[in-house]
Write a protein that holds these residues in place. Structure first.
Motif, PDB file in Angstrom:
ATOM      1  N   UNK A 275       0.820  -1.201   0.000  1.00 11.64           N
ATOM      2  CA  UNK A 275       0.000   0.000   0.000  1.00 11.64           C
ATOM      3  C   UNK A 275       0.852   1.248   0.000  1.00 11.64           C
ATOM      4  N   UNK A 276       0.327   2.329   0.578  1.00 11.17           N
ATOM      5  CA  UNK A 276       1.000   3.626   0.577  1.00 11.17           C
ATOM      6  C   UNK A 276       1.233   4.102   1.999  1.00 11.17           C
ATOM      7  N   UNK A 277       2.464   4.557   2.270  1.00 13.12           N
ATOM      8  CA  UNK A 277       2.823   5.071   3.589  1.00 13.12           C
ATOM      9  C   UNK A 277       3.572   6.380   3.436  1.00 13.12           C
ATOM     10  N   UNK A 278       3.134   7.395   4.170  1.00 11.50           N
ATOM     11  CA  UNK A 278       3.797   8.698   4.194  1.00 11.50           C
ATOM     12  C   UNK A 278       3.875   9.140   5.647  1.00 11.50           C
TER      13      UNK A 278
ATOM     14  N   UNK B 239       6.599   4.198  -0.318  1.00 11.83           N
ATOM     15  CA  UNK B 239       6.921   4.867   0.942  1.00 11.83           C
ATOM     16  C   UNK B 239       7.556   6.222   0.679  1.00 11.83           C
ATOM     17  N   UNK B 240       7.103   7.217   1.446  1.00 14.25           N
ATOM     18  CA  UNK B 240       7.685   8.556   1.419  1.00 14.25           C
ATOM     19  C   UNK B 240       7.801   9.043   2.852  1.00 14.25           C
ATOM     20  N   UNK B 241       9.014   9.346   3.289  1.00  8.92           N
ATOM     21  CA  UNK B 241       9.153   9.802   4.665  1.00  8.92           C
ATOM     22  C   UNK B 241      10.570   9.807   5.158  1.00  8.92           C
ATOM     23  N   UNK B 242      10.711   9.779   6.495  1.00  8.95           N
ATOM     24  CA  UNK B 242      12.007   9.891   7.167  1.00  8.95           C
ATOM     25  C   UNK B 242      12.743  11.116   6.642  1.00  8.95           C
ATOM     26  N   UNK B 243      12.007  12.183   6.542  1.00  8.49           N
ATOM     27  CA  UNK B 243      12.504  13.447   6.021  1.00  8.49           C
ATOM     28  C   UNK B 243      11.312  14.313   5.677  1.00  8.49           C
TER      29      UNK B 243
ATOM     30  N   UNK C 100      10.936   7.163  -1.483  1.00  7.79           N
ATOM     31  CA  UNK C 100      11.605   8.457  -1.419  1.00  7.79           C
ATOM     32  C   UNK C 100      11.790   8.754   0.058  1.00  7.79           C
ATOM     33  N   UNK C 101      13.028   8.671   0.552  1.00 13.62           N
ATOM     34  CA  UNK C 101      13.204   8.590   2.002  1.00 13.62           C
ATOM     35  C   UNK C 101      14.588   9.051   2.447  1.00 13.62           C
ATOM     36  N   UNK C 102      14.717   9.165   3.786  1.00 12.51           N
ATOM     37  CA  UNK C 102      15.995   9.451   4.432  1.00 12.51           C
ATOM     38  C   UNK C 102      16.682  10.680   3.844  1.00 12.51           C
TER      39      UNK C 102
END
Length: 363
Positions: free
Chosen positions: A216-219, A241-245, A265-267
């Motif tokens: 699925x999708x996680x932000x 996934x989009x996050x950790x930033x 798209x992360x870190x």
């Protein structure tokens, strides 16, 4: 399909009208009111009217008040926080609380939508969770549905406000994988997806059916992140996934039937990952700032892997209209592009627009 939005606002209006009627009645009530009450009771033969049954599974709650409760659906809000929760379907559950103006909508068998934070929380304001579709019941390993806001919605920590999670499709536990759950849309605190940290103004949208774990999708775990998942997924950890930033964006229009693929798209900050290509293609942009990965190959047949970042900033990796792999990492302004007309790789000039000139020359 019942227009639940219209029912919700009609119910809220009815509460207001009922309150006014009660006030008016108290002003004109007399000591002999028991006489006409007993007359009505005599007319009915001393029996109570049977409760009407609509055959619906529908529940609506606003600001701590239950407006509608029919069947097995459940809706819950907290008084004084002006949240709205609507649940429609067998076993559907919608919860909005933990902050001002939270909204949750669950439509479907075992649909699950949680917005805000646990009862007693404050500050998880204006979170929205919408789950439309049928779900297997959440397993001990994870959750299915739409979650937006604080980490305690999933048993963790971290706060989230102004987050939006939208899950449209069916989520199925794939028992053959040995683990299952965490399928749907998750936006806000990192604990919603097993991480940590706070997340505000994050958005996660999942459109498609998921079967497995971590799909699925996680932000989450940052501010202003966006994750969009549009495709059918069977397997483990194949989500977007989009996050950790902050201000990261991940968009995926790919279907999966393998494990450990997906788009990330992360870190870092301002990273961007996009994929429109063959099944099981994967892309990672991150571990630095302003990295970009791009897959555009809707007619391809071979899975594509693209990576940008991993210690560098402002790197670009792309695959356009041809099967293949591209990698740009471990330095600044590195680019690696694979096109139908050839392969380009190198270090863009820091001045004179060298990178843009070389990029435009490919087309």
């Amino acid at each position: 399909m019942v227009n639940t939005h219209r029912i919700a606002w009609m119910g809220i209006l009815a509460v207001g009208l009922g309150t006014g009627a009660a006030v008016a009645h108290s002003a004109v009530a007399s000591a002999d009111s028991s006489d006409w009450l007993s007359s009505i009771d005599s007319f009915l033969g001393g029996s109570a009217l049977p409760a009407p049954s609509s055959g619906l599974d529908l529940a609506i709650s606003f600001d701590g008040m239950s407006l509608v409760q029919e069947g097995s659906a459940t809706a819950y809000t907290t008084a004084g926080q002006y949240g709205l929760a609507i649940a429609e379907g067998s076993g559907a559950y919608a919860y909005a609380g933990g902050g001002i103006g939270d909204r949750a909508e669950a439509e479907g068998t075992n649909a699950f939508a949680l917005a805000g934070g646990e009862p007693g929380d404050t500050g998880a304001n204006y979170d929205t969770a919408i789950d439309i579709g049928n779900n297997d019941l959440p397993s001990a390993a994870g959750n299915n549905g739409a979650y937006a806001g604080n980490g305690d919605l999933a048993g963790g920590t971290g706060t989230g406000a102004y987050d939006t999670a939208i899950d449209i499709g069916n989520n199925t536990n794939d028992l053959s994988e040995g683990i299952n759950g965490d399928n749907g849309a998750f936006a806000g605190a990192g604990a919603l997806s097993g991480g940590s940290g706070d997340g505000n103004n994050d958005t996660a949208i999942n459109v498609g059916n998921n079967s497995g774990f971590g799909d699925g999708a996680t932000s989450d775990e940052g501010n202003g992140n966006y994750a969009g998942e549009f495709g059918s997924i069977v397997g483990e950890y194949d989500g977007t996934y989009s996050g950790t930033g902050n201000d990261n964006t991940a968009i995926n229009d790919v279907s999966y039937n393998t494990n450990f693929a997906g788009i990330n798209a992360e870190n870092g900050n301002d990273n961007y990952a996009f994929a429109l290509g063959p099944e099981n293609s994967g892309a990672v942009a991150g571990y630095g700032d302003s990295n970009i990965v791009y897959i555009l190959d809707p007619l391809g047949s071979t899975p594509i892997s693209v990576t940008s970042g991993y210690g560098g900033n402002s790197d670009l990796a792309a695959v356009l209209w041809t099967d293949g792999n591209a990698l740009a990492s471990s330095a600044d302004h590195v680019y690696d592009i694979l096109t139908a007309s050839g392969h380009e790789a190198g270090i863009a000039a820091a001045t004179s627009g060298g990178f843009l000139g070389e990029l435009l020359s490919l087309f």
